[in-house]
Scaffold this active site. Structure first.
Site, PDB file in Angstrom:
ATOM      1  N   CYS A  86      33.939  20.945  19.617  1.00  0.00           N
ATOM      2  CA  CYS A  86      34.872  22.402  19.127  1.00  0.00           C
ATOM      3  C   CYS A  86      36.124  21.075  18.425  1.00  0.00           C
ATOM      4  O   CYS A  86      36.399  20.537  18.999  1.00  0.00           O
ATOM      5  CB  CYS A  86      36.183  22.937  19.627  1.00  0.00           C
ATOM      6  SG  CYS A  86      37.227  24.502  19.026  1.00  0.00           S
ATOM      7  N   CYS A  94      44.774  22.552  20.418  1.00  0.00           N
ATOM      8  CA  CYS A  94      44.412  23.357  21.338  1.00  0.00           C
ATOM      9  C   CYS A  94      44.241  23.423  22.938  1.00  0.00           C
ATOM     10  O   CYS A  94      43.793  22.447  23.087  1.00  0.00           O
ATOM     11  CB  CYS A  94      43.135  23.750  21.035  1.00  0.00           C
ATOM     12  SG  CYS A  94      43.128  25.889  22.114  1.00  0.00           S
ATOM     13  N   CYS A  97      41.166  24.509  26.684  1.00  0.00           N
ATOM     14  CA  CYS A  97      40.102  23.744  26.973  1.00  0.00           C
ATOM     15  C   CYS A  97      40.804  21.953  27.673  1.00  0.00           C
ATOM     16  O   CYS A  97      41.429  22.132  26.832  1.00  0.00           O
ATOM     17  CB  CYS A  97      38.956  23.720  25.636  1.00  0.00           C
ATOM     18  SG  CYS A  97      38.095  24.960  25.321  1.00  0.00           S
ATOM     19  N   TYR A 241      41.441  44.128  46.642  1.00  0.00           N
ATOM     20  CA  TYR A 241      42.005  44.059  45.193  1.00  0.00           C
ATOM     21  C   TYR A 241      40.649  44.574  44.319  1.00  0.00           C
ATOM     22  O   TYR A 241      40.287  43.938  43.830  1.00  0.00           O
ATOM     23  CB  TYR A 241      42.049  42.453  44.458  1.00  0.00           C
ATOM     24  CG  TYR A 241      43.272  42.043  45.645  1.00  0.00           C
ATOM     25  CD1 TYR A 241      44.883  42.195  45.721  1.00  0.00           C
ATOM     26  CD2 TYR A 241      43.348  41.593  46.689  1.00  0.00           C
ATOM     27  CE1 TYR A 241      45.408  40.848  46.082  1.00  0.00           C
ATOM     28  CE2 TYR A 241      43.691  40.575  48.157  1.00  0.00           C
ATOM     29  CZ  TYR A 241      45.295  40.769  47.770  1.00  0.00           C
ATOM     30  OH  TYR A 241      45.598  40.945  48.507  1.00  0.00           O
ATOM     31  N   GLU A 265      43.630  48.807  45.298  1.00  0.00           N
ATOM     32  CA  GLU A 265      44.325  47.658  44.122  1.00  0.00           C
ATOM     33  C   GLU A 265      45.813  48.153  43.807  1.00  0.00           C
ATOM     34  O   GLU A 265      45.520  49.264  44.105  1.00  0.00           O
ATOM     35  CB  GLU A 265      43.109  48.722  43.309  1.00  0.00           C
ATOM     36  CG  GLU A 265      43.385  48.364  41.730  1.00  0.00           C
ATOM     37  CD  GLU A 265      43.453  46.925  41.777  1.00  0.00           C
ATOM     38  OE1 GLU A 265      44.802  46.063  40.478  1.00  0.00           O
ATOM     39  OE2 GLU A 265      43.107  45.973  41.839  1.00  0.00           O
ATOM     40  N   ASP A 306      39.465  40.012  46.257  1.00  0.00           N
ATOM     41  CA  ASP A 306      38.953  39.137  45.211  1.00  0.00           C
ATOM     42  C   ASP A 306      40.796  39.627  44.574  1.00  0.00           C
ATOM     43  O   ASP A 306      40.774  39.922  43.648  1.00  0.00           O
ATOM     44  CB  ASP A 306      37.721  40.215  44.470  1.00  0.00           C
ATOM     45  CG  ASP A 306      38.491  39.517  43.085  1.00  0.00           C
ATOM     46  OD1 ASP A 306      38.218  38.751  42.736  1.00  0.00           O
ATOM     47  OD2 ASP A 306      37.367  40.588  42.067  1.00  0.00           O
ATOM     48  N   CYS A 333      39.236  32.889  42.406  1.00  0.00           N
ATOM     49  CA  CYS A 333      39.699  32.105  41.151  1.00  0.00           C
ATOM     50  C   CYS A 333      40.615  31.134  41.116  1.00  0.00           C
ATOM     51  O   CYS A 333      40.169  30.370  40.304  1.00  0.00           O
ATOM     52  CB  CYS A 333      40.098  33.117  39.947  1.00  0.00           C
ATOM     53  SG  CYS A 333      41.259  33.722  40.620  1.00  0.00           S
TER      54      CYS A 333
END
Length: 381
Positions: A86, A94, A97, A241, A265, A306, A333
């Site tokens: 990119c 940017c 990334c 979640y 949730e 999660d 995550c």
């Protein structure tokens, strides 16, 4: 800020940068009061371990414990260094990334090293980790099914992306992470179809609500959770979640009419969708810790966690442990939050039995893990 130093780049650190140390040119006193050269930790972006680079300080003052910087010149490159695909990737450009300057296999090794380090430091677990590629991207690009751009300043037409840790916007033609039919989040409802483990489900979800952005993520995560938990007919499951019911739907298939699935949730809108998406589940909207403290008492067989980036935390983990599940699948995550929560599970006799890690966010530092936690000792139900 703005000062430059020549450094040898050290190991990768959580957050999309590597660690280096610079001699500031000043002296400090050691523990015995003797003057010694001052060395400062710098978290360096756009570098790879082992490289010799010139780093420019982008954040930091004399009183800070560490500084942040960018590798603005590479003096001795790693064999894993590549030209970013990119044109907007690199120092001062940017901030979306972190690792476009590294070959994809090397990116995954960096992410694996971060997961390994976080587990060792925060949970006391020595585990070799492999980050697996997931079908659905094009050599690490074209995987974002939804993409939002920032507005350019002063009414300038076109698209914008923000710099790293900044509100400053730079003009771009397009983001190469976005699929060619990527949609911007807008109000309304969309339908996502997932085929996994020989089953097919449709999910209604708010167009601006949460859904995994990598095309291969839903199937990969569902099949991994099912493989780790091995649910059977008649078992009871807590899906915490739960979002719009992605895991709950496939778990309901597995436990059948004689089993039970409870989906909790915190987002009321997502929870409302899950009632339609998984009509056989018991669905509750509310803070997970609060709901567990007052509802659904008694033992369960399986739990899916999660949580958001900050993790489940002690209040939720201990409510889960109190229900004596035979197994917990933790979808994470953030490896640091995962490691902290795994340490809490370990306090109560649950060990990390397996872990798989997936490259659902190529070119960035983010990595998705699915961990299996099981009860040790003779008190297993």
């Amino acid at each position: 800020m703005g000062e430059r130093f020549q450094v040898e780049v050290g190991p990768v650190a959580h957050g999309g940068h590597c660690v280096a140390r610079v001699e500031t040119g000043r002296t400090v006193e050691d523990r015995e009061g003797r003057p010694v050269p001052e060395r400062r930790v710098v978290f360096v972006r756009h570098a790879l371990p082992g490289e010799q680079v010139v780093v420019e300080i982008t954040e930091g003052t004399d009183g800070d414990r560490f500084w942040r910087g960018d590798a603005v010149e590479v003096l001795a490159a790693s064999a894993d260094r590549v030209s970013p695909p990119c044109p907007y990737a690199g120092p001062g450009r940017c901030g979306g990334c972190d690792f476009q300057h590294g070959a994809l296999p090397a990116q995954r090794e960096l992410k694996a090293a971060v997961v390994t380090e976080q587990l060792a430091r925060l949970a006391g677990i020595d585990l070799e980790v492999t980050v697996e590629a997931v079908p659905g991207d094009e050599d690490g690009l074209r995987w974002r099914t939804r993409q939002a751009y920032a507005e350019l300043p002063d009414g300038v037409p076109g698209r914008g992306m923000r710099k790293h840790r900044s509100h400053e916007v730079i003009p771009v033609e397009e983001c190469l992470l976005a699929t060619r039919d990527a949609r911007a989040p807008v109000p309304g409802t969309r339908v996502e179809t997932v085929t996994a483990a020989g089953r097919r489900h449709e999910f209604r979800v708010a167009a601006d609500g949460f859904w995994q952005v990598h095309p291969g993520a839903p199937r990969t995560l569902v099949e991994t959770v099912l493989d780790l938990l091995r649910p059977v007919a008649g078992e009871s499951v807590l899906d915490l979640y739960a979002g719009v019911g992605l895991f709950a739907a496939f778990l309901a298939d597995a436990v059948g009419e004689s089993g039970r699935v409870v989906a909790v949730e915190g987002d009321p809108a997502a929870s409302a969708y899950s009632r339609d998406n998984v009509p056989t589940a018991s669905v509750t909207a509310g803070d997970v810790a609060t709901v567990l403290a007052s509802s659904y008492p008694g033992a369960v067989d399986l739990v899916v966690l999660d949580p958001p980036r900050e993790g489940a935390r002690r209040a939720v983990v201990e409510q889960v442990i109190g229900r004596l599940p035979r197994a917990v699948a933790y979808v994470a995550c953030d490896p640091a939050a995962l490691a902290r929560d795994v340490a809490i599970f370990a306090e109560h006799g649950y060990r990390l039995e397996r872990l798989r890690a997936f490259d659902l966010f190529p070119m960035t530092h983010h990595v998705e893990c699915v961990a299996l936690l099981t009860k040790t000792g003779s008190d297993l139900r």
